[in-house]
Motif scaffolding. Structure first.
Motif, PDB file in Angstrom:
ATOM      1  N   VAL A   1     -17.385 -26.029 -19.533  1.00  0.00           N
ATOM      2  CA  VAL A   1     -16.979 -24.842 -18.783  1.00  0.00           C
ATOM      3  C   VAL A   1     -16.354 -25.245 -17.444  1.00  0.00           C
ATOM      4  N   THR A   2     -15.545 -24.384 -16.911  1.00  0.00           N
ATOM      5  CA  THR A   2     -14.820 -24.681 -15.680  1.00  0.00           C
ATOM      6  C   THR A   2     -15.691 -24.472 -14.444  1.00  0.00           C
ATOM      7  N   HIS A   3     -15.132 -24.809 -13.300  1.00  0.00           N
ATOM      8  CA  HIS A   3     -15.831 -24.643 -12.027  1.00  0.00           C
ATOM      9  C   HIS A   3     -16.140 -23.174 -11.738  1.00  0.00           C
ATOM     10  N   GLU A   4     -15.484 -22.258 -12.429  1.00  0.00           N
ATOM     11  CA  GLU A   4     -15.725 -20.839 -12.197  1.00  0.00           C
ATOM     12  C   GLU A   4     -17.043 -20.362 -12.815  1.00  0.00           C
ATOM     13  N   TRP A   5     -17.697 -21.227 -13.609  1.00  0.00           N
ATOM     14  CA  TRP A   5     -18.972 -20.838 -14.215  1.00  0.00           C
ATOM     15  C   TRP A   5     -19.995 -20.597 -13.111  1.00  0.00           C
ATOM     16  N   LYS A   6     -20.505 -19.383 -13.027  1.00  0.00           N
ATOM     17  CA  LYS A   6     -21.351 -18.997 -11.897  1.00  0.00           C
ATOM     18  C   LYS A   6     -22.796 -19.465 -12.031  1.00  0.00           C
ATOM     19  N   ALA A   7     -23.325 -19.504 -13.255  1.00  0.00           N
ATOM     20  CA  ALA A   7     -24.742 -19.836 -13.454  1.00  0.00           C
ATOM     21  C   ALA A   7     -24.925 -21.353 -13.484  1.00  0.00           C
ATOM     22  N   ARG A   8     -24.861 -21.973 -12.315  1.00  0.00           N
ATOM     23  CA  ARG A   8     -24.898 -23.432 -12.237  1.00  0.00           C
ATOM     24  C   ARG A   8     -26.213 -24.003 -12.753  1.00  0.00           C
TER      25      ARG A   8
ATOM     26  N   PHE B   1      -9.078 -32.862 -30.327  1.00  0.00           N
ATOM     27  CA  PHE B   1      -9.000 -31.410 -30.433  1.00  0.00           C
ATOM     28  C   PHE B   1      -8.019 -30.785 -29.440  1.00  0.00           C
ATOM     29  N   GLU B   2      -7.357 -31.630 -28.649  1.00  0.00           N
ATOM     30  CA  GLU B   2      -6.459 -31.140 -27.599  1.00  0.00           C
ATOM     31  C   GLU B   2      -7.182 -30.109 -26.725  1.00  0.00           C
ATOM     32  N   ALA B   3      -8.417 -30.438 -26.408  1.00  0.00           N
ATOM     33  CA  ALA B   3      -9.257 -29.542 -25.616  1.00  0.00           C
ATOM     34  C   ALA B   3      -9.081 -29.845 -24.131  1.00  0.00           C
ATOM     35  N   PRO B   4      -8.804 -28.845 -23.314  1.00  0.00           N
ATOM     36  CA  PRO B   4      -8.560 -29.057 -21.883  1.00  0.00           C
ATOM     37  C   PRO B   4      -9.866 -29.148 -21.093  1.00  0.00           C
ATOM     38  N   ILE B   5     -10.630 -30.216 -21.345  1.00  0.00           N
ATOM     39  CA  ILE B   5     -11.970 -30.293 -20.744  1.00  0.00           C
ATOM     40  C   ILE B   5     -12.041 -31.200 -19.520  1.00  0.00           C
ATOM     41  N   ASP B   6     -10.916 -31.730 -19.065  1.00  0.00           N
ATOM     42  CA  ASP B   6     -10.957 -32.530 -17.844  1.00  0.00           C
ATOM     43  C   ASP B   6     -11.450 -31.675 -16.675  1.00  0.00           C
TER      44      ASP B   6
ATOM     45  N   VAL C   1     -13.573 -19.192 -19.168  1.00  0.00           N
ATOM     46  CA  VAL C   1     -14.147 -20.367 -18.515  1.00  0.00           C
ATOM     47  C   VAL C   1     -14.662 -21.399 -19.511  1.00  0.00           C
ATOM     48  N   LYS C   2     -14.788 -21.045 -20.785  1.00  0.00           N
ATOM     49  CA  LYS C   2     -15.199 -22.007 -21.810  1.00  0.00           C
ATOM     50  C   LYS C   2     -13.962 -22.688 -22.381  1.00  0.00           C
ATOM     51  N   LYS C   3     -13.948 -24.025 -22.342  1.00  0.00           N
ATOM     52  CA  LYS C   3     -12.773 -24.772 -22.781  1.00  0.00           C
ATOM     53  C   LYS C   3     -12.989 -25.518 -24.101  1.00  0.00           C
ATOM     54  N   PHE C   4     -14.212 -25.507 -24.605  1.00  0.00           N
ATOM     55  CA  PHE C   4     -14.523 -26.130 -25.893  1.00  0.00           C
ATOM     56  C   PHE C   4     -15.829 -25.531 -26.370  1.00  0.00           C
TER      57      PHE C   4
ATOM     58  N   VAL D   1     -17.173 -33.626 -16.090  1.00  0.00           N
ATOM     59  CA  VAL D   1     -16.658 -34.697 -16.944  1.00  0.00           C
ATOM     60  C   VAL D   1     -15.199 -34.922 -16.607  1.00  0.00           C
ATOM     61  N   ARG D   2     -14.747 -36.138 -16.864  1.00  0.00           N
ATOM     62  CA  ARG D   2     -13.358 -36.515 -16.617  1.00  0.00           C
ATOM     63  C   ARG D   2     -12.770 -37.147 -17.872  1.00  0.00           C
ATOM     64  N   VAL D   3     -11.550 -36.798 -18.161  1.00  0.00           N
ATOM     65  CA  VAL D   3     -10.834 -37.377 -19.299  1.00  0.00           C
ATOM     66  C   VAL D   3     -10.006 -38.537 -18.792  1.00  0.00           C
ATOM     67  N   GLY D   4     -10.122 -39.684 -19.464  1.00  0.00           N
ATOM     68  CA  GLY D   4      -9.321 -40.831 -19.045  1.00  0.00           C
ATOM     69  C   GLY D   4     -10.092 -42.120 -19.106  1.00  0.00           C
TER      70      GLY D   4
END
Length: 221
Positions: A201-208, A101-106, A131-134, A218-221
């Motif tokens: 979601v990115t690190h900016e997501w406040k409601a941990r 999906f070429e989603a930037p979720i790394d 902040v939502k990437k997928f 998660v890591r891509v690779g």
């Protein structure tokens, strides 16, 4: 008996392999049989009570204090939630989503919401951009009339386009951008409309506290 995380991984990957792709009103995808049948059944019968709307709707964050997640506490209590979260944290699924999906979720975090919507619910058009990437909207319930309760899509915030089919195990997928307008037009809901909202979601997501693995991106690779 709850399916294992690897059962969920296998089923979800098979579903993604058979995905249908659409370019209008923006690039999105639909899949079917996204989760094993017994997982759908178990998720549908989790003992959560649908929260009341108190006459207010339009944005989910208006009811943040009554929303339910595949969070640390619920995963410890309900094995089916743990199996699903483990599957979407799995390296093979993360890589597959990023590549197909070429989603930037790394370096993002898994967020899974167990959504329960009752009559009176509606959502204003929004894009998920930020902040939502997928985004994967996975439908669960099968009560009478629910086939018309799929996600509404829009050409713009003001122009309605159509609606995804609401079938248990089906899902609508997109990578958020500035044109991925979606929402839920107010209409009658019989019983409880149940779905799983999957985001990375990115690190900016406040409601941990909403995250499944708040200390493990998660890591891509």
């Amino acid at each position: 008996m709850t399916a294992s995380a690897q059962d969920v991984v296998k089923t979800f990957r098979q579903s993604l392999d058979a995905r249908a792709a659409f370019e209008v009103p923006y690039r999105h995808y639909t899949i079917s049989r996204a989760l094993p049948a017994d997982v759908i059944t178990e998720l549908n019968t989790l003992p959560f009570k649908a929260p009341g709307l108190e006459g207010v709707s339009g944005r989910r964050e208006l009811h943040n204090n009554t929303r339910s997640y595949f969070d640390v506490a619920n995963m410890a209590k309900y094995p089916v939630m743990r199996a699903v979260a483990d599957a979407f944290q799995d390296q093979s699924i993360v890589n597959y989503i990023a590549e197909r999906f070429e989603a930037p979720i790394d370096d993002t975090f898994l967020r899974l919401e167990y959504a329960m919507d009752i009559d009176g619910f509606w959502l204003e058009p929004h894009t998920d951009l930020g902040v939502k990437k997928f985004t994967c909207l996975l439908y669960l319930s099968d009560e009478a009339g629910h086939e018309d309760l799929g996600t509404d899509m829009y050409v713009s915030k003001e122009q309605h386009f159509g609606r995804a089919p609401f079938v248990p195990g089906n899902a609508m997928i997109f990578v958020p951008s500035d044109n991925t307008w979606h929402g839920f037009e107010k209409r009658a809901i019989n019983g409880v409309r149940k779905s799983v909202i999957l985001n990375y979601v990115t690190h900016e997501w406040k409601a941990r506290e909403q995250l499944s693995f708040p200390e493990a991106p998660v890591r891509v690779g």
